[in-house]
Design a protein around this motif. Structure first.
Motif, PDB file in Angstrom:
ATOM      1  N   ASP A  80      47.711  67.978  31.570  1.00 16.62           N
ATOM      2  CA  ASP A  80      49.049  68.759  32.275  1.00 16.62           C
ATOM      3  C   ASP A  80      48.872  69.098  33.498  1.00 16.62           C
ATOM      4  O   ASP A  80      49.224  70.255  34.052  1.00 16.62           O
ATOM      5  CB  ASP A  80      49.037  70.000  31.323  1.00 16.62           C
ATOM      6  CG  ASP A  80      49.360  69.877  29.834  1.00 16.62           C
ATOM      7  OD1 ASP A  80      50.326  68.812  29.727  1.00 16.62           O
ATOM      8  OD2 ASP A  80      48.895  70.245  28.782  1.00 16.62           O
ATOM      9  N   ALA A  81      47.818  68.975  34.144  1.00 16.04           N
ATOM     10  CA  ALA A  81      47.348  68.915  35.809  1.00 16.04           C
ATOM     11  C   ALA A  81      48.200  67.905  36.468  1.00 16.04           C
ATOM     12  O   ALA A  81      48.523  66.726  36.176  1.00 16.04           O
ATOM     13  CB  ALA A  81      46.126  69.075  35.933  1.00 16.04           C
ATOM     14  N   PRO A  82      48.673  68.385  37.700  1.00 15.32           N
ATOM     15  CA  PRO A  82      49.327  67.321  38.742  1.00 15.32           C
ATOM     16  C   PRO A  82      48.439  66.006  38.704  1.00 15.32           C
ATOM     17  O   PRO A  82      47.216  66.247  39.051  1.00 15.32           O
ATOM     18  CB  PRO A  82      49.377  68.258  40.040  1.00 15.32           C
ATOM     19  CG  PRO A  82      49.273  69.507  39.740  1.00 15.32           C
ATOM     20  CD  PRO A  82      48.422  69.569  38.520  1.00 15.32           C
ATOM     21  N   ALA A  83      49.160  64.885  38.861  1.00 19.57           N
ATOM     22  CA  ALA A  83      48.501  63.609  38.596  1.00 19.57           C
ATOM     23  C   ALA A  83      48.866  62.698  40.054  1.00 19.57           C
ATOM     24  O   ALA A  83      48.288  61.905  40.655  1.00 19.57           O
ATOM     25  CB  ALA A  83      48.653  62.908  37.509  1.00 19.57           C
ATOM     26  N   LEU A  84      50.268  62.757  39.994  1.00 24.31           N
ATOM     27  CA  LEU A  84      50.991  61.927  41.020  1.00 24.31           C
ATOM     28  C   LEU A  84      51.961  62.654  41.550  1.00 24.31           C
ATOM     29  O   LEU A  84      52.985  63.466  41.204  1.00 24.31           O
ATOM     30  CB  LEU A  84      51.444  60.638  40.295  1.00 24.31           C
ATOM     31  CG  LEU A  84      52.375  59.549  41.104  1.00 24.31           C
ATOM     32  CD1 LEU A  84      51.180  58.814  42.071  1.00 24.31           C
ATOM     33  CD2 LEU A  84      53.064  58.842  40.183  1.00 24.31           C
ATOM     34  N   VAL A  85      52.268  62.404  42.983  1.00 22.46           N
ATOM     35  CA  VAL A  85      53.347  62.865  43.746  1.00 22.46           C
ATOM     36  C   VAL A  85      53.845  61.587  44.551  1.00 22.46           C
ATOM     37  O   VAL A  85      53.449  60.813  45.187  1.00 22.46           O
ATOM     38  CB  VAL A  85      52.783  63.894  45.126  1.00 22.46           C
ATOM     39  CG1 VAL A  85      54.029  64.420  45.781  1.00 22.46           C
ATOM     40  CG2 VAL A  85      51.915  65.093  44.282  1.00 22.46           C
ATOM     41  N   VAL A  86      55.262  61.421  44.287  1.00 25.12           N
ATOM     42  CA  VAL A  86      56.067  60.463  44.713  1.00 25.12           C
ATOM     43  C   VAL A  86      57.581  60.822  45.015  1.00 25.12           C
ATOM     44  O   VAL A  86      57.941  61.511  44.009  1.00 25.12           O
ATOM     45  CB  VAL A  86      55.784  59.128  44.141  1.00 25.12           C
ATOM     46  CG1 VAL A  86      56.338  59.044  42.719  1.00 25.12           C
ATOM     47  CG2 VAL A  86      56.483  57.652  44.781  1.00 25.12           C
ATOM     48  N   ASP A  87      58.227  60.411  45.946  1.00 23.51           N
ATOM     49  CA  ASP A  87      59.632  60.732  46.173  1.00 23.51           C
ATOM     50  C   ASP A  87      59.717  62.165  46.242  1.00 23.51           C
ATOM     51  O   ASP A  87      60.773  62.758  46.018  1.00 23.51           O
ATOM     52  CB  ASP A  87      60.445  60.301  44.858  1.00 23.51           C
ATOM     53  CG  ASP A  87      60.449  58.690  45.020  1.00 23.51           C
ATOM     54  OD1 ASP A  87      60.423  58.014  46.237  1.00 23.51           O
ATOM     55  OD2 ASP A  87      60.829  58.241  43.928  1.00 23.51           O
ATOM     56  N   GLY A  88      58.804  62.899  46.728  1.00 25.40           N
ATOM     57  CA  GLY A  88      58.698  64.351  46.951  1.00 25.40           C
ATOM     58  C   GLY A  88      58.701  65.295  45.369  1.00 25.40           C
ATOM     59  O   GLY A  88      58.799  66.349  45.355  1.00 25.40           O
ATOM     60  N   VAL A  89      58.482  64.192  44.318  1.00 23.12           N
ATOM     61  CA  VAL A  89      58.364  64.842  43.030  1.00 23.12           C
ATOM     62  C   VAL A  89      56.927  64.803  42.470  1.00 23.12           C
ATOM     63  O   VAL A  89      56.184  63.616  42.723  1.00 23.12           O
ATOM     64  CB  VAL A  89      59.084  64.235  42.043  1.00 23.12           C
ATOM     65  CG1 VAL A  89      59.075  64.670  40.609  1.00 23.12           C
ATOM     66  CG2 VAL A  89      60.668  64.182  42.297  1.00 23.12           C
ATOM     67  N   GLU A  90      56.395  65.907  41.754  1.00 20.99           N
ATOM     68  CA  GLU A  90      55.012  66.034  41.428  1.00 20.99           C
ATOM     69  C   GLU A  90      55.101  65.996  39.941  1.00 20.99           C
ATOM     70  O   GLU A  90      55.765  66.739  39.302  1.00 20.99           O
ATOM     71  CB  GLU A  90      54.309  67.324  41.856  1.00 20.99           C
ATOM     72  CG  GLU A  90      52.724  67.517  41.435  1.00 20.99           C
ATOM     73  CD  GLU A  90      52.191  68.820  41.991  1.00 20.99           C
ATOM     74  OE1 GLU A  90      51.760  68.873  43.043  1.00 20.99           O
ATOM     75  OE2 GLU A  90      52.316  69.883  41.314  1.00 20.99           O
ATOM     76  N   ARG A  91      54.299  65.032  39.356  1.00 14.72           N
ATOM     77  CA  ARG A  91      54.310  64.748  37.804  1.00 14.72           C
ATOM     78  C   ARG A  91      52.673  64.836  37.423  1.00 14.72           C
ATOM     79  O   ARG A  91      51.791  64.631  38.117  1.00 14.72           O
ATOM     80  CB  ARG A  91      54.764  63.415  37.480  1.00 14.72           C
ATOM     81  CG  ARG A  91      56.015  63.125  37.869  1.00 14.72           C
ATOM     82  CD  ARG A  91      56.304  61.512  37.305  1.00 14.72           C
ATOM     83  NE  ARG A  91      57.582  61.401  37.309  1.00 14.72           N
ATOM     84  CZ  ARG A  91      58.653  60.984  38.381  1.00 14.72           C
ATOM     85  NH1 ARG A  91      57.675  60.870  39.698  1.00 14.72           N
ATOM     86  NH2 ARG A  91      59.677  60.700  38.328  1.00 14.72           N
ATOM     87  N   THR A  92      52.548  65.718  36.162  1.00 17.51           N
ATOM     88  CA  THR A  92      51.289  65.798  35.663  1.00 17.51           C
ATOM     89  C   THR A  92      51.134  64.257  34.764  1.00 17.51           C
ATOM     90  O   THR A  92      51.960  63.704  34.550  1.00 17.51           O
ATOM     91  CB  THR A  92      51.326  66.711  34.468  1.00 17.51           C
ATOM     92  OG1 THR A  92      52.401  66.502  33.410  1.00 17.51           O
ATOM     93  CG2 THR A  92      51.652  68.194  34.977  1.00 17.51           C
ATOM     94  N   GLY A  93      49.843  64.187  34.514  1.00 19.41           N
ATOM     95  CA  GLY A  93      49.568  63.025  33.797  1.00 19.41           C
ATOM     96  C   GLY A  93      50.442  62.806  32.517  1.00 19.41           C
ATOM     97  O   GLY A  93      51.016  61.702  32.384  1.00 19.41           O
ATOM     98  N   ALA A  94      50.700  63.869  31.811  1.00 20.83           N
ATOM     99  CA  ALA A  94      51.470  63.644  30.691  1.00 20.83           C
ATOM    100  C   ALA A  94      52.899  63.520  30.877  1.00 20.83           C
ATOM    101  O   ALA A  94      53.440  62.570  30.264  1.00 20.83           O
ATOM    102  CB  ALA A  94      51.485  64.980  29.757  1.00 20.83           C
ATOM    103  N   GLN A  95      53.500  64.088  32.114  1.00 17.72           N
ATOM    104  CA  GLN A  95      54.964  63.668  32.256  1.00 17.72           C
ATOM    105  C   GLN A  95      55.012  62.457  32.974  1.00 17.72           C
ATOM    106  O   GLN A  95      55.840  61.793  32.623  1.00 17.72           O
ATOM    107  CB  GLN A  95      55.202  64.623  33.392  1.00 17.72           C
ATOM    108  CG  GLN A  95      55.165  66.261  33.029  1.00 17.72           C
ATOM    109  CD  GLN A  95      55.543  67.123  34.188  1.00 17.72           C
ATOM    110  OE1 GLN A  95      55.505  66.907  35.423  1.00 17.72           O
ATOM    111  NE2 GLN A  95      56.308  68.091  33.886  1.00 17.72           N
ATOM    112  N   LEU A  96      54.055  61.666  33.517  1.00 15.29           N
ATOM    113  CA  LEU A  96      53.899  60.548  34.081  1.00 15.29           C
ATOM    114  C   LEU A  96      53.939  59.725  33.077  1.00 15.29           C
ATOM    115  O   LEU A  96      54.748  58.473  33.055  1.00 15.29           O
ATOM    116  CB  LEU A  96      52.763  60.185  34.981  1.00 15.29           C
ATOM    117  CG  LEU A  96      52.685  59.097  35.895  1.00 15.29           C
ATOM    118  CD1 LEU A  96      51.494  59.256  36.808  1.00 15.29           C
ATOM    119  CD2 LEU A  96      52.277  57.813  35.139  1.00 15.29           C
TER     120      LEU A  96
END
Length: 250
Positions: free
Chosen positions: A161-177
């Protein structure tokens, strides 16, 4: 893949357990004629070595931000999964001046010098060759990674549930990714055995999903093509046939 997988690193572990010998990433650079095929096991080995480099030699910790200044390439895919393994936030095309670490290809070396932390350079040359001369201010990935361990264990468990990826100005957690990758895979009709040919760049979510995350989430594989616009329609059709591609996005 297992329903309990919540990070890209989890997805890779499941793929490795299911069928380590199957092809996972096949990379073409149609400017150089390079072709590289990595099985799940070989790709996972590169990820483990790179994660050990990150955690050990570069002293990266969960929550650190890494500016990833690389094109669509099999080594870029390795770095993305290595970051997930350690808990480092991969910022695709991120600002080096605001990052804790930077990983840069030949075209981004000058920009990467703005990072005050550790810097790693990739030649992106065929066969993973070293730079003829190590770029000033950088460590050469091809020099540093071979001696790293073949197995990786994080010092601290990665928080899905921590931030994992930022692309296109959007930050995603591992779970969201992982959730988005599964959604994308379902929308594309991907499943175990699917083989996706992608000519999209890695500078946006669509390219990252099509060329890495969705096939990984589905238990499929990817034929990642850089400079595919140099191919004639006939040559592209031949590649689709020879690589047993089930779907292509260019």
């Amino acid at each position: 893949m297992n329903a309990s997988d919540r990070t890209p690193a989890d997805l890779l572990r499941s793929a490795l357990a299911a069928d380590p010998a199957r092809p996972f990433v096949t990379f073409y650079d149609d400017a150089t004629g390079e072709r590289v095929e990595l099985s799940v096991a070989t790709f996972a080995n590169w990820v483990a070595k790179t994660a050990n480099l990150l955690q050990g030699e570069l002293s990266a910790e969960p929550g650190d931000r890494l500016a990833l200044l690389l094109p669509a390439h099999w080594q870029t895919a390795v770095w993305l999964l290595a970051c997930s393994s350690v808990g480092v936030i991969a910022e695709v095309g991120g600002d080096p001046a605001a990052a804790d670490l930077v990983v840069a290809g030949p075209d981004a070396l000058e920009a990467g010098l703005a990072c005050s932390g550790e810097r790693v350079a990739l030649s992106l040359a065929p066969l993973g060759r070293r730079f003829p001369q190590v770029p000033a201010g950088y460590a050469d990935y091809a020099v540093e990674v071979p001696s790293q361990g073949d197995r990786f264990a994080p010092f601290v468990p990665v928080d899905a549930d921590a931030p994992a990826l930022v692309v296109d100005g959007v930050e995603r957690t591992g779970a969201q990714l992982v959730a988005q990758a599964r959604t994308d895979a379902a929308a594309q009709g991907l499943g175990p055995g699917s083989r996706v040919l992608s000519g999209l760049p890695y500078d946006g979510w669509e390219g990252l999903s099509t060329g890495l995350y969705a096939p990984l989430a589905a238990g499929g594989s990817v034929v990642l093509c850089r400079n595919v616009d140099r191919l004639s329609p006939e040559a592209l059709e031949k590649r689709v046939e020879s690589e047993r591609v089930t779907g292509a996005v260019l």
